[in-house]
Motif scaffolding. Sequence first.
Motif, PDB file in Angstrom:
ATOM      1  N   HIS A 867      38.633  25.016  10.016  1.00  0.00           N
ATOM      2  CA  HIS A 867      37.559  24.823   9.007  1.00  0.00           C
ATOM      3  C   HIS A 867      36.124  24.812   9.722  1.00  0.00           C
ATOM      4  O   HIS A 867      35.925  23.911  10.596  1.00  0.00           O
ATOM      5  CB  HIS A 867      37.644  23.540   8.184  1.00  0.00           C
ATOM      6  CG  HIS A 867      39.111  23.381   7.726  1.00  0.00           C
ATOM      7  ND1 HIS A 867      39.666  24.063   6.618  1.00  0.00           N
ATOM      8  CD2 HIS A 867      40.439  22.704   8.164  1.00  0.00           C
ATOM      9  CE1 HIS A 867      40.963  23.763   6.348  1.00  0.00           C
ATOM     10  NE2 HIS A 867      41.286  23.094   7.400  1.00  0.00           N
ATOM     11  N   VAL A 869      32.333  23.539   9.422  1.00  0.00           N
ATOM     12  CA  VAL A 869      31.741  22.577   8.738  1.00  0.00           C
ATOM     13  C   VAL A 869      30.212  22.499   9.158  1.00  0.00           C
ATOM     14  O   VAL A 869      30.149  22.720  10.473  1.00  0.00           O
ATOM     15  CB  VAL A 869      32.233  21.332   8.783  1.00  0.00           C
ATOM     16  CG1 VAL A 869      33.618  21.277   8.097  1.00  0.00           C
ATOM     17  CG2 VAL A 869      32.447  20.717  10.313  1.00  0.00           C
ATOM     18  N   VAL A 871      27.467  19.549   9.541  1.00  0.00           N
ATOM     19  CA  VAL A 871      27.182  18.013   9.050  1.00  0.00           C
ATOM     20  C   VAL A 871      25.786  17.557   9.723  1.00  0.00           C
ATOM     21  O   VAL A 871      25.793  16.343   9.663  1.00  0.00           O
ATOM     22  CB  VAL A 871      28.459  17.282   9.997  1.00  0.00           C
ATOM     23  CG1 VAL A 871      29.693  17.288   9.289  1.00  0.00           C
ATOM     24  CG2 VAL A 871      28.354  17.496  11.378  1.00  0.00           C
ATOM     25  N   THR A 896      40.261  18.159  -0.409  1.00  0.00           N
ATOM     26  CA  THR A 896      39.012  18.620  -0.870  1.00  0.00           C
ATOM     27  C   THR A 896      38.921  18.462  -2.484  1.00  0.00           C
ATOM     28  O   THR A 896      40.069  18.469  -3.169  1.00  0.00           O
ATOM     29  CB  THR A 896      38.959  20.196  -0.597  1.00  0.00           C
ATOM     30  OG1 THR A 896      40.119  20.856  -1.221  1.00  0.00           O
ATOM     31  CG2 THR A 896      38.873  20.525   0.863  1.00  0.00           C
ATOM     32  N   CYS A 920      32.674  16.165   5.100  1.00  0.00           N
ATOM     33  CA  CYS A 920      32.231  17.318   5.848  1.00  0.00           C
ATOM     34  C   CYS A 920      32.244  18.494   4.781  1.00  0.00           C
ATOM     35  O   CYS A 920      33.095  19.031   4.280  1.00  0.00           O
ATOM     36  CB  CYS A 920      33.295  17.793   6.875  1.00  0.00           C
ATOM     37  SG  CYS A 920      33.534  16.333   8.036  1.00  0.00           S
ATOM     38  N   CYS A 922      32.292  22.078   3.973  1.00  0.00           N
ATOM     39  CA  CYS A 922      32.826  23.285   4.759  1.00  0.00           C
ATOM     40  C   CYS A 922      32.648  24.595   4.147  1.00  0.00           C
ATOM     41  O   CYS A 922      32.833  24.729   2.997  1.00  0.00           O
ATOM     42  CB  CYS A 922      34.646  22.886   4.346  1.00  0.00           C
ATOM     43  SG  CYS A 922      35.527  24.037   5.095  1.00  0.00           S
TER      44      CYS A 922
END
Length: 974
Positions: A867, A869, A871, A896, A920, A922
Amino acid sequence: MESETDEMRESLIDCLRPRLKELIVVDRVLDLIDFIENEQKERIRQKARNDGDISAADSLINAVVQKPHTPGWFTAFVDALNNGGCKFAADYMQLNLPTPEVEAENENCVRFIHLLIPSLADMGTDQVCADCFSKGLLTIDERDRIMAEIGNRGSRSGARELLRRIIKCPPGWYSTFLQVLKDTEHDVLYNELTGNEDKKPSLKDKPKATTGESPASAESCDGTESREITVNEQPMDQSTDLYAGNELPSNSEPSQPDGSALEVARSPEKEIILRDYQMEVAGPALEGKNIIVCLPTGSGKTRVAVYITKEHLDRRKAEGKPRKVIVLVNKVPLVEQHYSAEFLPFLKNKYKVERVSGDSQLKISFTEIVKKNDIIICTAQILENYLERANGGEDEGVNLSDLTLIIIDECHHTQKGGVYNHIMMRYLKQKHKNKRLIKEQKEPVPLPQILGLTASPGVGGATKMEKAEEHILRICANLDASRIMTRSHEEFKKEQRKIIVSVEDRREDPFGDVIKKIMTAIHNHAELTPTCDLGSQNYEQWVVQKERQAAKDENQKVRVCAEHLRQYSESLNLSNTIRMQDAFSFLNKYYEEEMKKKTAPEEEHKIQITDTERFLFNLFKDNKKELETLAKNPEYENDSLSKLRTKILHEFSSRDEARGIVFIKTRRSAIALNQWIQENPKFADIGVKSAYVIGGGDQSVVKPMTSAEQKDVLKKFGKGQVNLLIATTVAEEGLDIPACNFVIRYGLVTNEIAMIQAQGRGRAEDSSYTLVEVKNSGVAEKECVNEYRKNMMNKAIQKIKLLNQAAYEKRITEFQIQAIMEEKVRMTKKKQKDIKNESPSNVKFSCRSCSEPICTGDDIQIIENMHRVNVTPQFRKLYIQRENTTLQERLLDYETNGFIACKNCGQRWGSMMMYKGIECPCLDVKNFVVNLNGKKISKCTKWNEVPIKFSAFDYAEHASNMTMSDNSDDDETM
């Protein structure tokens, strides 16, 4: 008084039920009971055919004790047992019970037959059958059935049927059977059963029978010469259990299944009975050779695999060698299916069976599961992941040398870089390394035996016989198969009625005309000039190319117009396939969703709407009322739908119990077609109960089906609660779907493999296979091509089978060496591509819709190697978060439940993932235009297409930063 008597009789039957289930032969008794309705009798007969006599006898007993009782029901049942040749069962009903000693001795005789069935199955069944009939062990009906079984499925199958019948006779049958063997000159079998050989066959390696009695003579029940059988509390080997369903205690629980598999685990182990053609195709594998078993859908390929597995494990166990079988499938639902329906029921009492897939909730690693179990059923990608781990030197890995047999389901996928091919490429490389090691007089690395299963290897798009042969030989080479095994007896092949239903063009299509008018207006606005018919497949490809190029060129006017043109093209296809109102609903929902994108969750924020977007929204709004009105007029419906309606009504009205599948192209069409059927009272009047089955991948705006939802629908279909499935191609291959009377492909034709798979779903007698043409689908033409390819494939397989072994192996070896060399070249290119020395700062991402710069590769981190991400605080300012009820997905460490979208234009960017308590964002790369060193890439659908190595997500550091930030906020408020 009568009711009390009936109640006592019901209690008696319930007490005797376990014994009656063993002794009743359903087809003997059923016709002699006149108080059971014909419809119920037919259901019991069907159960006998599908699940065996034990299960059917249970249903028969339920029907007998069902209230209200007919006067004289009990006597009628006893008479039916007596007249149907089930005298032993009738004796129990009348409490003429044998003494405990006689009953125990008879049980030992039955179990002794169980133990020796592998030898007894080789008897001259026709001779023995005739003698058993003359001596009263068989009725004339039973004799005829056994002779028919011999004719249809061979002598071994007939022998099992004969033994299954005689063990239900009253005590005394055993000595009569021995006399029959003696009279028919089966001296070896007679000596084996009586112990008169110089060297008696050893039973020490046989599984022991379970009984509460002390050890008894095998023959003392008949007063003949005795032979001792050892008895203990271990479960007997029910691979030879002629009752095939007898409830015997089990002391071992090799697996901890859940749900429906729990019932399988608690039920007794079943007997594996192969038909003669199945035994024939299994032959080389039983000798330890690599083969491909190519049998039509419904011919029992998986049952052959179960039998080979058992023999493989038994043999290696007897030889004191390691044993480990892994069954690979390419779809998650197949894991549970093979586990619950095939491998666990037949092998659970002797071996530990476990299954692993993406849906599994097992708390131990795959490596531990492999170590602790004898048979592991899993998706191929899981094994490939752990083979890669071992290759990388990790402890938590699996090596091919750990396995002794790999079974590859739907093995025609072992080509073109698929996961099956990756696994087999490891095998082939090691095989050729082993040749070098042997030359160097070094110890080769042990490799597993390979068993491939397929209904059709296909021809790979070949137009000439030579290329078809080459395609099939390459699959054989990839699987290192010494032979491809098919049925040699053509009489086993079941011909299916095939119907092609042509349709006429609408005389008028005002709904389609309005859609085309709108599309023309969009072309003019974007200055686009299509070169193909609107709504055709070529048009859709043209629109997709325009959208990609426009995204790359940052031409938002053309990009957004192309996106909307795709939706109108889809609505044209829907109006040709299903109802116009479904096509309108699709368009209306699309525009509602687009408008929502332009509405920010917070009132103070305004999402930009461009002039082109405003033009497109107004264009639909101006034509919406007319489209809605036209969609409700049945006069303009497409002819395909009316032909489909006629076909379904015909199938259900012309059969007593119809069951069918309609294959359709898209998920949206499947859902809409199911809704149309459920809303149409004509279907309900003739008992149509429909449901849809679609795929599980989250690849479209239509909510995918989970494997649990698929399983639930298929279970209802199996039980008859649903009798019409509307399915996308997910149901064509592999999934266990009970026998159907009819299969309809509605505007859907792919390749010859899919055609053979779909045809194979119609397994019931007198089944039909129908193609219904849909405008722009080209069904008839494609089906003709597929028939040609199917015939070419069958001829190619026969030509390959006629090759002498030396010539076959020479060609296979050439293809293997070629494959290894091509793999080396591919890996070299991949390494060059994967040399991710580029700084992540050299890759930049911009919004696909509004072209606004979003972030660089430096801002992106990767979680669990999967994944991507972002942030960073800067990124948080660029998106808005929306709830998405169709995206609720809970996994072990993350979940999710919403998506993120561009704050500027509303374009969706990805999902909001909760990872160990941290939110997070994604990212989904397909929603961005990627700029690598100044070069724009518009067609990135997967992250592995971006040749950059992103840094791993540091959970501890990020959690710490968040904690400090929270503390700082707290200080400010104090």
